[in-house]
Write a protein that holds these residues in place. Sequence first.
Motif, PDB file in Angstrom:
ATOM      1  N   LEU A 111      -0.834   6.750   3.686  1.00  0.00           N
ATOM      2  CA  LEU A 111      -2.025   6.143   4.294  1.00  0.00           C
ATOM      3  C   LEU A 111      -3.132   5.951   3.267  1.00  0.00           C
ATOM      4  N   LEU A 112      -3.251   6.884   2.330  1.00  0.00           N
ATOM      5  CA  LEU A 112      -4.258   6.720   1.278  1.00  0.00           C
ATOM      6  C   LEU A 112      -3.996   5.444   0.497  1.00  0.00           C
ATOM      7  N   ILE A 113      -2.754   5.195   0.151  1.00  0.00           N
ATOM      8  CA  ILE A 113      -2.399   3.972  -0.581  1.00  0.00           C
ATOM      9  C   ILE A 113      -2.716   2.738   0.261  1.00  0.00           C
ATOM     10  N   PHE A 114      -2.408   2.773   1.555  1.00  0.00           N
ATOM     11  CA  PHE A 114      -2.677   1.628   2.439  1.00  0.00           C
ATOM     12  C   PHE A 114      -4.176   1.363   2.550  1.00  0.00           C
ATOM     13  N   PHE A 115      -4.978   2.406   2.806  1.00  0.00           N
ATOM     14  CA  PHE A 115      -6.420   2.212   2.949  1.00  0.00           C
ATOM     15  C   PHE A 115      -7.060   1.745   1.641  1.00  0.00           C
ATOM     16  N   ARG A 116      -6.543   2.240   0.503  1.00  0.00           N
ATOM     17  CA  ARG A 116      -7.032   1.776  -0.793  1.00  0.00           C
ATOM     18  C   ARG A 116      -6.747   0.290  -0.961  1.00  0.00           C
ATOM     19  N   PHE A 117      -5.574  -0.154  -0.519  1.00  0.00           N
ATOM     20  CA  PHE A 117      -5.213  -1.568  -0.627  1.00  0.00           C
ATOM     21  C   PHE A 117      -6.172  -2.432   0.198  1.00  0.00           C
ATOM     22  N   VAL A 118      -6.420  -2.054   1.463  1.00  0.00           N
ATOM     23  CA  VAL A 118      -7.266  -2.873   2.331  1.00  0.00           C
ATOM     24  C   VAL A 118      -8.720  -2.847   1.840  1.00  0.00           C
ATOM     25  N   ALA A 119      -9.205  -1.676   1.408  1.00  0.00           N
ATOM     26  CA  ALA A 119     -10.556  -1.614   0.827  1.00  0.00           C
ATOM     27  C   ALA A 119     -10.653  -2.542  -0.369  1.00  0.00           C
ATOM     28  N   GLY A 120      -9.563  -2.647  -1.141  1.00  0.00           N
ATOM     29  CA  GLY A 120      -9.546  -3.545  -2.283  1.00  0.00           C
ATOM     30  C   GLY A 120      -9.712  -5.002  -1.907  1.00  0.00           C
ATOM     31  N   LEU A 121      -9.256  -5.398  -0.713  1.00  0.00           N
ATOM     32  CA  LEU A 121      -9.455  -6.774  -0.259  1.00  0.00           C
ATOM     33  C   LEU A 121     -10.939  -7.119  -0.230  1.00  0.00           C
TER      34      LEU A 121
END
Length: 460
Positions: A111-121
């Motif tokens: 989940l940390l990787i997923f949230f980091r990805f979306v925050a990166g958007l």
Amino acid sequence: MANISIGARLDRLPITRLHKKATLLIGTGIFFDLFDIFLAGVLSTVLVEQFHIDEKWLPLLLASGFLGMFIGAIVLGGLADRFGRKKAFMYNLAIYSIFSLLAAFSPNVGLLIFFRFVAGLGLGAEPPLCDAYLSELLPASQRGRYVAWAYTLAFLAMPVEGILAKILVPVQLFGLEGWRLLFIIGSAGSLIVWVWRMHLPESPRWLEAAGRLEEANQIAVQMEDEAKALGELKPVQSTTPRQTSVASFSVLWQKRYRRYTLMLWFFHILQTIGYYGFGTLVPLILKAKGYTILHSLEYTALTFLGYPLGSLLSLPLVERIDRKWLIVLSAFLMAVFGISFGMANLPSLIVIFGFLYTLVSNVFSNAFHIYQAEIFPTSVRATAAGSAYSLSRLMSGLMPFMLLPVLNHYGSAAMFSVVAVAMGLIMVDIGLFGPRSTGRSLEDVNGEERGSETGFKNRM
């Protein structure tokens, strides 16, 4: 004023309260962008222990935010040219703030990787959008200096983050581990900036390019009235007619801009290896040299002091040395100090060369952030800067997969030799193909003023 372009009217203005306010709010927003970008790298050794991350997951954790930024820079850059600079940078801060907060409460690495990805958007387009906005608002004679001031404020993020990590990582507050608090700080700060930015005007140059001439004129008149109150309104030096056009990505591939597009894309593919390669991987480099987590965080904080000081150093340089040659010179020094850092083993030399590397890398960074927003027309400026900058985000996402194996198998000196090669190619790219831009109106640099192939050649 009916036949005079907005650009000509803005370029004659002194620095007003609105210019200073915009510089402050843009700089503060980029502060939290950089705070987040370097967060995974600073916390990499901590997160490995927290989640018992297998070695194969670490590059993905470091890359996830950058891969989101790659997509965000392309999408939001295009939206900024179509719907306005202000709307785009309000969207990107909102996305980042929400998902960075969610990252703080991640129960597992997936989940940390997923949230980091979306925050990166959300984060992806922040610097190029801000570069475009400030460049369009500021007068030509002060454009470089005030964009550099915005980044000087922004680059305080690195030492602040390093110091906060050293203080918070070993402790728990309110039942939360220290690393989670760092994500919460980034989220809360960006939310505050989002509220403040609501009071900024849209870019008058973009409004003019979009055909919204009455709105552009109203903002220009407000700025001129403020200048009159200061007693410093100069006469218009140019009677350039108004230019209106619809944004189109195809403009980047017209004959006179194709060269700049390829030059800037090649630059961004390479610059991230040197700039983000150091800031993202330095704790892992120090770990490879045999230092503990706390010692690596301490040395990271000390070397990161070079970021704001380097940005401060750029202030007297960006208007005296043409931006293209400042990029070339600082790239050369990054290559020299990078190899020296990679070969250093004594703590004192590690800190000295790390500090010098971050110092010159932010002269480099400020120069190219100013430069990339100057060389394309207003109608496609954010698309041009965003699409090129997205490549640096993509390369930042791929970088751990390329540089970490070199670091693990051959050591830090070999890794920085790769960085030095990238910096050398940048010197050739910008030195041979980049236009001059310092002190010139945006319309002159990118050809809106002359509009001819002859004028384009004369600017080289």
